[in-house]
Design a protein around this motif. Structure first.
Motif, PDB file in Angstrom:
ATOM      1  N   UNK A   1       0.847  -1.176   0.000  1.00 21.85           N
ATOM      2  CA  UNK A   1       0.000   0.000   0.000  1.00 21.85           C
ATOM      3  C   UNK A   1       0.891   1.237   0.000  1.00 21.85           C
ATOM      4  N   UNK A   2       0.591   2.148  -0.888  1.00 21.81           N
ATOM      5  CA  UNK A   2       1.364   3.382  -1.010  1.00 21.81           C
ATOM      6  C   UNK A   2       0.805   4.448  -0.072  1.00 21.81           C
ATOM      7  N   UNK A   3       1.674   5.417   0.249  1.00 25.58           N
ATOM      8  CA  UNK A   3       1.150   6.587   0.936  1.00 25.58           C
ATOM      9  C   UNK A   3       1.808   7.834   0.392  1.00 25.58           C
ATOM     10  N   UNK A   4       1.116   8.942   0.596  1.00 25.17           N
ATOM     11  CA  UNK A   4       1.530  10.241   0.061  1.00 25.17           C
ATOM     12  C   UNK A   4       2.327  11.014   1.099  1.00 25.17           C
ATOM     13  N   UNK A   5       3.429  11.589   0.652  1.00 23.65           N
ATOM     14  CA  UNK A   5       4.175  12.475   1.544  1.00 23.65           C
ATOM     15  C   UNK A   5       3.786  13.931   1.314  1.00 23.65           C
ATOM     16  N   UNK A   6       3.276  14.230   0.110  1.00 22.05           N
ATOM     17  CA  UNK A   6       2.752  15.580  -0.123  1.00 22.05           C
ATOM     18  C   UNK A   6       1.743  15.560  -1.258  1.00 22.05           C
ATOM     19  N   UNK A   7       0.857  16.539  -1.211  1.00 21.98           N
ATOM     20  CA  UNK A   7      -0.179  16.704  -2.234  1.00 21.98           C
ATOM     21  C   UNK A   7      -0.364  18.196  -2.476  1.00 21.98           C
ATOM     22  N   UNK A   8      -0.428  18.593  -3.746  1.00 25.60           N
ATOM     23  CA  UNK A   8      -0.614  19.996  -4.095  1.00 25.60           C
ATOM     24  C   UNK A   8      -1.661  20.102  -5.184  1.00 25.60           C
ATOM     25  N   UNK A   9      -2.725  20.886  -4.959  1.00 27.35           N
ATOM     26  CA  UNK A   9      -3.737  21.049  -6.003  1.00 27.35           C
ATOM     27  C   UNK A   9      -3.190  21.913  -7.143  1.00 27.35           C
ATOM     28  N   UNK A  10      -3.561  21.543  -8.369  1.00 22.31           N
ATOM     29  CA  UNK A  10      -3.165  22.277  -9.569  1.00 22.31           C
ATOM     30  C   UNK A  10      -4.417  22.630 -10.362  1.00 22.31           C
ATOM     31  N   UNK A  11      -4.267  23.508 -11.342  1.00 22.75           N
ATOM     32  CA  UNK A  11      -5.384  23.845 -12.225  1.00 22.75           C
ATOM     33  C   UNK A  11      -5.843  22.607 -12.987  1.00 22.75           C
ATOM     34  N   UNK A  12      -7.076  22.631 -13.446  1.00 18.43           N
ATOM     35  CA  UNK A  12      -7.600  21.568 -14.291  1.00 18.43           C
ATOM     36  C   UNK A  12      -7.882  20.271 -13.571  1.00 18.43           C
ATOM     37  N   UNK A  66     -10.109  10.227  -2.155  1.00 18.37           N
ATOM     38  CA  UNK A  66      -9.479   9.330  -3.122  1.00 18.37           C
ATOM     39  C   UNK A  66      -8.291   8.681  -2.431  1.00 18.37           C
ATOM     40  N   UNK A  67      -8.080   7.401  -2.704  1.00 25.92           N
ATOM     41  CA  UNK A  67      -6.965   6.711  -2.072  1.00 25.92           C
ATOM     42  C   UNK A  67      -5.649   7.050  -2.762  1.00 25.92           C
ATOM     43  N   UNK A  68      -4.573   6.877  -2.024  1.00 25.76           N
ATOM     44  CA  UNK A  68      -3.240   7.066  -2.591  1.00 25.76           C
ATOM     45  C   UNK A  68      -3.010   6.083  -3.733  1.00 25.76           C
ATOM     46  N   UNK A  69      -3.520   4.864  -3.609  1.00 29.34           N
ATOM     47  CA  UNK A  69      -3.370   3.872  -4.678  1.00 29.34           C
ATOM     48  C   UNK A  69      -4.068   4.333  -5.958  1.00 29.34           C
ATOM     49  N   UNK A  70      -5.241   4.922  -5.831  1.00 29.16           N
ATOM     50  CA  UNK A  70      -5.939   5.442  -7.008  1.00 29.16           C
ATOM     51  C   UNK A  70      -5.114   6.526  -7.672  1.00 29.16           C
ATOM     52  N   UNK A  71      -4.602   7.464  -6.875  1.00 25.68           N
ATOM     53  CA  UNK A  71      -3.790   8.546  -7.433  1.00 25.68           C
ATOM     54  C   UNK A  71      -2.534   8.002  -8.087  1.00 25.68           C
ATOM     55  N   UNK A  72      -1.957   6.951  -7.514  1.00 27.48           N
ATOM     56  CA  UNK A  72      -0.775   6.316  -8.097  1.00 27.48           C
ATOM     57  C   UNK A  72      -1.111   5.750  -9.484  1.00 27.48           C
ATOM     58  N   UNK A  73      -2.229   5.052  -9.581  1.00 29.22           N
ATOM     59  CA  UNK A  73      -2.585   4.381 -10.831  1.00 29.22           C
ATOM     60  C   UNK A  73      -3.003   5.337 -11.941  1.00 29.22           C
ATOM     61  N   UNK A  74      -3.648   6.438 -11.594  1.00 28.58           N
ATOM     62  CA  UNK A  74      -4.064   7.385 -12.635  1.00 28.58           C
ATOM     63  C   UNK A  74      -3.010   8.445 -12.896  1.00 28.58           C
ATOM     64  N   UNK A  75      -2.029   8.546 -12.016  1.00 29.49           N
ATOM     65  CA  UNK A  75      -1.004   9.576 -12.136  1.00 29.49           C
ATOM     66  C   UNK A  75       0.017   9.288 -13.227  1.00 29.49           C
ATOM     67  N   UNK A  76       0.570  10.356 -13.753  1.00 32.28           N
ATOM     68  CA  UNK A  76       1.644  10.269 -14.731  1.00 32.28           C
ATOM     69  C   UNK A  76       2.910  10.783 -14.066  1.00 32.28           C
ATOM     70  N   UNK A  77       3.937   9.935 -14.086  1.00 33.29           N
ATOM     71  CA  UNK A  77       5.195  10.266 -13.406  1.00 33.29           C
ATOM     72  C   UNK A  77       5.871  11.459 -14.059  1.00 33.29           C
ATOM     73  N   UNK A  78       6.431  12.321 -13.229  1.00 30.31           N
ATOM     74  CA  UNK A  78       7.210  13.445 -13.742  1.00 30.31           C
ATOM     75  C   UNK A  78       8.574  12.937 -14.193  1.00 30.31           C
TER      76      UNK A  78
END
Length: 81
Positions: A1-12, A66-78
């Motif tokens: 299980x993943x966890x988030x160390x930081x989250x920042x809202x962006x436009x869109x 939203x779970x961290x796992x969901x954000x991981x799966x839909x996220x695009x790595x920088x």
């Protein structure tokens, strides 16, 4: 299980996420915004008030999340240069 160390809202309806393994991703949550539960997030002040609870993010004292796992799966790595 993943966890988030930081989250920042962006436009869109995007969230900049940093995970416990150091990977940073941008998660576009637009696909969820038509659901009734997510309608309050159409207000930018509400969306920008996202709270990091490590294993999930929430808005409105837990009414929307939203779970961290969901954000991981839909996220695009920088990509780092």
């Amino acid at each position: 299980m993943r966890f988030l160390t930081s989250i920042t809202p962006l436009d869109g309806y995007r969230l900049a996420c940093t995970f416990d393994n150091g990977i940073e991703k941008i998660a576009d949550i637009t696909q969820y915004m038509q659901a009734e539960a997510f309608k309050p997030l159409h207000n930018p002040n509400v969306f920008n008030n996202v709270q990091n609870r490590q294993y999930y993010v929430e808005w409105l004292d837990g009414e929307v999340d939203l779970t961290a796992d969901t954000l991981w799966h839909i996220g695009i790595a920088l990509q780092r240069v």
